[in-house]
Design a protein around this motif. Structure first.
Motif, PDB file in Angstrom:
ATOM      1  N   VAL A   1       0.840  -1.189   0.000  1.00 21.77           N
ATOM      2  CA  VAL A   1       0.000   0.000   0.000  1.00 21.77           C
ATOM      3  C   VAL A   1       0.883   1.250   0.000  1.00 21.77           C
ATOM      4  O   VAL A   1       0.589   2.226  -0.688  1.00 21.77           O
ATOM      5  CB  VAL A   1      -0.965  -0.013   1.206  1.00 21.77           C
ATOM      6  CG1 VAL A   1      -1.716   1.304   1.326  1.00 21.77           C
ATOM      7  CG2 VAL A   1      -1.933  -1.182   1.095  1.00 21.77           C
ATOM      8  N   ARG A   2       1.973   1.193   0.715  1.00 19.29           N
ATOM      9  CA  ARG A   2       2.895   2.345   0.735  1.00 19.29           C
ATOM     10  C   ARG A   2       3.398   2.668  -0.662  1.00 19.29           C
ATOM     11  O   ARG A   2       3.416   3.826  -1.070  1.00 19.29           O
ATOM     12  CB  ARG A   2       4.066   2.064   1.672  1.00 19.29           C
ATOM     13  CG  ARG A   2       5.062   3.204   1.715  1.00 19.29           C
ATOM     14  CD  ARG A   2       6.229   2.927   2.628  1.00 19.29           C
ATOM     15  NE  ARG A   2       7.185   4.024   2.589  1.00 19.29           N
ATOM     16  CZ  ARG A   2       8.321   4.035   3.240  1.00 19.29           C
ATOM     17  NH1 ARG A   2       8.650   3.022   4.023  1.00 19.29           N
ATOM     18  NH2 ARG A   2       9.130   5.067   3.147  1.00 19.29           N
ATOM     19  N   GLU A   3       3.797   1.647  -1.407  1.00 20.12           N
ATOM     20  CA  GLU A   3       4.307   1.863  -2.758  1.00 20.12           C
ATOM     21  C   GLU A   3       3.235   2.502  -3.648  1.00 20.12           C
ATOM     22  O   GLU A   3       3.515   3.438  -4.395  1.00 20.12           O
ATOM     23  CB  GLU A   3       4.760   0.524  -3.353  1.00 20.12           C
ATOM     24  CG  GLU A   3       5.296   0.627  -4.752  1.00 20.12           C
ATOM     25  CD  GLU A   3       5.702  -0.712  -5.333  1.00 20.12           C
ATOM     26  OE1 GLU A   3       6.120  -0.708  -6.505  1.00 20.12           O
ATOM     27  OE2 GLU A   3       5.593  -1.749  -4.650  1.00 20.12           O
ATOM     28  N   VAL A   4       2.013   2.016  -3.539  1.00 19.62           N
ATOM     29  CA  VAL A   4       0.917   2.554  -4.342  1.00 19.62           C
ATOM     30  C   VAL A   4       0.661   4.014  -3.981  1.00 19.62           C
ATOM     31  O   VAL A   4       0.591   4.880  -4.848  1.00 19.62           O
ATOM     32  CB  VAL A   4      -0.368   1.713  -4.158  1.00 19.62           C
ATOM     33  CG1 VAL A   4      -1.563   2.387  -4.829  1.00 19.62           C
ATOM     34  CG2 VAL A   4      -0.168   0.297  -4.675  1.00 19.62           C
ATOM     35  N   LEU A   5       0.509   4.281  -2.689  1.00 18.81           N
ATOM     36  CA  LEU A   5       0.200   5.648  -2.259  1.00 18.81           C
ATOM     37  C   LEU A   5       1.342   6.618  -2.568  1.00 18.81           C
ATOM     38  O   LEU A   5       1.098   7.763  -2.950  1.00 18.81           O
ATOM     39  CB  LEU A   5      -0.157   5.674  -0.776  1.00 18.81           C
ATOM     40  CG  LEU A   5      -1.478   4.989  -0.420  1.00 18.81           C
ATOM     41  CD1 LEU A   5      -1.717   5.043   1.080  1.00 18.81           C
ATOM     42  CD2 LEU A   5      -2.650   5.589  -1.177  1.00 18.81           C
ATOM     43  N   GLU A   6       2.580   6.171  -2.426  1.00 20.92           N
ATOM     44  CA  GLU A   6       3.696   7.052  -2.761  1.00 20.92           C
ATOM     45  C   GLU A   6       3.752   7.340  -4.255  1.00 20.92           C
ATOM     46  O   GLU A   6       4.105   8.447  -4.657  1.00 20.92           O
ATOM     47  CB  GLU A   6       5.018   6.472  -2.268  1.00 20.92           C
ATOM     48  CG  GLU A   6       5.207   6.649  -0.778  1.00 20.92           C
ATOM     49  CD  GLU A   6       6.573   6.209  -0.266  1.00 20.92           C
ATOM     50  OE1 GLU A   6       7.366   5.621  -1.028  1.00 20.92           O
ATOM     51  OE2 GLU A   6       6.840   6.447   0.926  1.00 20.92           O
TER      52      GLU A   6
END
Length: 146
Positions: free
Chosen positions: A76-81
């Motif tokens: 999720v971090r990769e997507v949101l970043e």
């Protein structure tokens, strides 16, 4: 940081893509219909995701989008970043020289919050979200209303 519609819709669409792809390209129209999202807006979101290496696109009659890697590897971090930029609880003014009080508060409060949130976002994957989504859909399908 407040997550914008770009981040929310992008994550929703990726979870839908993960849940329904079965290794086949999924047309964007299917994702927009299933999630009731704007196709034009989602096209822009998926361009960003493609540039970030999260999805790949296939053109043509059987075209659509696929995850670029296994859903267990996409956090999720990769997507949101990719969609929102680096996460920080505060806006940082790099033009000013920080004083001792500002530095102490940043290190002991804001930076710690950032680390904890980033650790949490890093611990959630598209595979986990798609599995939970499917469980919720199955529960809803089993409900009977009078």
């Amino acid at each position: 940081m407040k997550i914008s519609t770009k981040g929310r819709y992008g994550l929703r669409a990726l979870v839908e893509l993960t849940a329904c792809s079965s290794g086949q390209a999924v047309p964007l129209l299917r994702l927009t219909e299933n999630q009731k999202l704007s196709q034009n807006y989602l096209e822009q979101v998926f361009q960003t995701l493609r540039k970030a290496g999260i999805v790949t696109s296939i053109k043509g009659m059987n075209g659509g989008y696929l995850l670029a890697r296994a859903p267990e590897e996409i956090t999720v971090r990769e997507v949101l970043e990719a969609l929102e930029g680096k996460f920080s609880i505060i806006d940082r003014d790099v033009s000013k020289q920080p004083d001792a009080l500002q530095t102490a508060v940043e290190e002991l409060v804001w930076d710690e919050i950032d680390r904890k949130i980033n650790t949490f976002l890093e611990s959630r994957t598209l595979a986990q979200l798609a599995e939970e989504y499917q469980n919720k859909k199955d529960m809803e399908a089993g409900m009977y209303y009078i």
